[in-house]
Design an enzyme around this catalytic site. Structure first.
Site, short mmCIF file in Angstrom:
data_model
loop_
_atom_site.label_atom_id
_atom_site.label_comp_id
_atom_site.label_asym_id
_atom_site.label_seq_id
_atom_site.Cartn_x
_atom_site.Cartn_y
_atom_site.Cartn_z
N GLY A 12 1.07 -1.33 0.28
CA GLY A 12 0.26 0.41 -0.26
C GLY A 12 0.63 1.66 -0.18
O GLY A 12 0.14 2.75 0.08
N SER A 13 2.02 1.09 -0.60
CA SER A 13 2.78 2.57 -0.54
C SER A 13 2.23 3.65 -1.68
O SER A 13 2.22 5.22 -1.42
CB SER A 13 4.63 2.55 -1.05
OG SER A 13 4.29 2.19 -1.88
N ASN A 14 1.99 2.85 -2.28
CA ASN A 14 0.88 4.09 -3.24
C ASN A 14 -0.52 4.40 -3.05
O ASN A 14 -0.68 5.21 -3.34
CB ASN A 14 0.28 3.26 -4.99
CG ASN A 14 1.81 3.81 -5.52
OD1 ASN A 14 2.23 4.37 -6.67
ND2 ASN A 14 2.97 2.31 -6.14
N LYS A 65 -17.22 -14.36 -9.34
CA LYS A 65 -16.42 -12.81 -9.22
C LYS A 65 -17.75 -11.53 -9.24
O LYS A 65 -17.66 -10.35 -8.64
CB LYS A 65 -15.09 -12.44 -10.39
CG LYS A 65 -14.78 -11.51 -10.78
CD LYS A 65 -13.82 -11.86 -11.62
CE LYS A 65 -13.29 -10.76 -11.56
NZ LYS A 65 -11.54 -11.11 -12.04
N MET A 90 -3.98 -6.81 -7.26
CA MET A 90 -3.64 -8.00 -7.74
C MET A 90 -5.12 -8.85 -8.78
O MET A 90 -4.77 -10.32 -8.56
CB MET A 90 -2.51 -8.57 -7.27
CG MET A 90 -1.79 -8.30 -7.21
SD MET A 90 -1.06 -6.41 -8.57
CE MET A 90 0.81 -6.69 -8.57
N ARG A 91 -5.50 -8.36 -9.96
CA ARG A 91 -6.99 -9.02 -9.72
C ARG A 91 -7.06 -8.09 -10.91
O ARG A 91 -7.50 -7.62 -10.85
CB ARG A 91 -8.31 -8.71 -8.65
CG ARG A 91 -9.22 -9.93 -8.14
CD ARG A 91 -9.43 -9.67 -7.06
NE ARG A 91 -8.97 -10.77 -6.43
CZ ARG A 91 -9.18 -12.05 -5.89
NH1 ARG A 91 -9.60 -12.63 -6.42
NH2 ARG A 91 -8.30 -12.24 -5.16
N ASN A 107 -5.63 2.30 -13.37
CA ASN A 107 -4.10 1.26 -12.89
C ASN A 107 -2.46 2.00 -13.57
O ASN A 107 -2.82 2.20 -13.65
CB ASN A 107 -4.41 -0.09 -13.46
CG ASN A 107 -3.62 -0.95 -13.16
OD1 ASN A 107 -3.77 -0.77 -11.62
ND2 ASN A 107 -2.91 -2.49 -13.73
N HIS A 109 1.46 0.48 -13.31
CA HIS A 109 1.10 -1.19 -13.86
C HIS A 109 2.97 -0.36 -13.57
O HIS A 109 3.93 0.21 -14.37
CB HIS A 109 1.10 -1.61 -15.23
CG HIS A 109 1.78 -2.40 -15.23
ND1 HIS A 109 1.35 -3.85 -14.33
CD2 HIS A 109 2.63 -3.10 -16.07
CE1 HIS A 109 2.20 -4.85 -15.32
NE2 HIS A 109 3.31 -3.87 -16.13
#
Ligand code: GAR
Length: 185
Positions: A12-14, A65, A90-91, A107, A109
């Site tokens: 969770g650094s972002n 899902k 990561m999903r 997102n 990346h």
């Protein structure tokens, strides 16, 4: 004031960079909710420290899902979320979430997309012998790391130490994510 949702699966650094920027008024918004699919992930304690409401779920507790995404959509609606920021979530986002929030999900990346999609982008890039690494922020669609690119930043690195590339990359990520959210809002 605009409402952000941050989705994360790990440290969770972002998430922290975004939450801090909101608290300091650098981003004119607040993180209204943090959503995590990994009970015990570091990001959960960070959300607590920032007093941010979190929703933690285990995919295996749901029949499908679509079922857990329906619950997430209800939460996003209730919290009146304007922008969803995936930050190490990561999903793959499914039809239910995309149907409700498509065009409002971004997102981050750790590669210069479209190169090196997926979970081990830095390791793949090193394996390939890449000399120019980078970070991409993109719109999320139904493809893996495949939506339209919003922002990118590159850096040179000639070596094979994946931890070092992650360290350099994450410093860039934290700044780039904050700048990009600001612009989009
Ligand atoms: C970030 O480096 C992000 O780019 C990566 O996960 C890390 C999460 O770090 N995301 C992906 O690989 C997505 N395919 P954080 O939990 O410290 O923010």
């Amino acid at each position: 004031m605009k409402h952000l949702a941050v989705f994360a699966s790990g440290e969770g650094s972002n998430f922290e960079a975004i939450a801090t920027a909101c608290e300091r008024g650098e981003i004119d918004a607040r993180v209204a909710v943090m959503i995590c699919d990994k009970p015990g992930a570091g990001v959960i304690a960070r959300a607590e420290r920032h007093g941010i409401k979190s929703f933690v779920f285990s995919a295996r507790d749901y029949a499908s899902k679509a079922d857990y995404e329906r619950e997430i959509v209800a939460l996003l609606d209730e919290t009146k979320v304007d922008l969803v920021c995936l930050a190490g979530y990561m999903r793959i986002v499914g039809d239910v979430l995309l149907g409700a929030y498509g065009g409002r999900i971004i997102n981050i990346h750790p590669s210069l997309l479209p190169a090196f999609r997926g979970a081990h982008a830095v390791e793949q890039a090193i394996e390939y012998g890449v000399k120019v690494f980078g970070i991409t922020i993109h719109w999320v669609d139904a493809t893996l790391d495949g939506g339209k690119i919003i922002a990118q930043r590159a850096f040179e690195y000639d070596g094979t130490d994946a931890d070092e590339v992650h360290r350099i990359g994450q410093k860039i990520e934290h700044k780039l994510y904050v700048e990009t959210i600001k612009k989009l809002l």
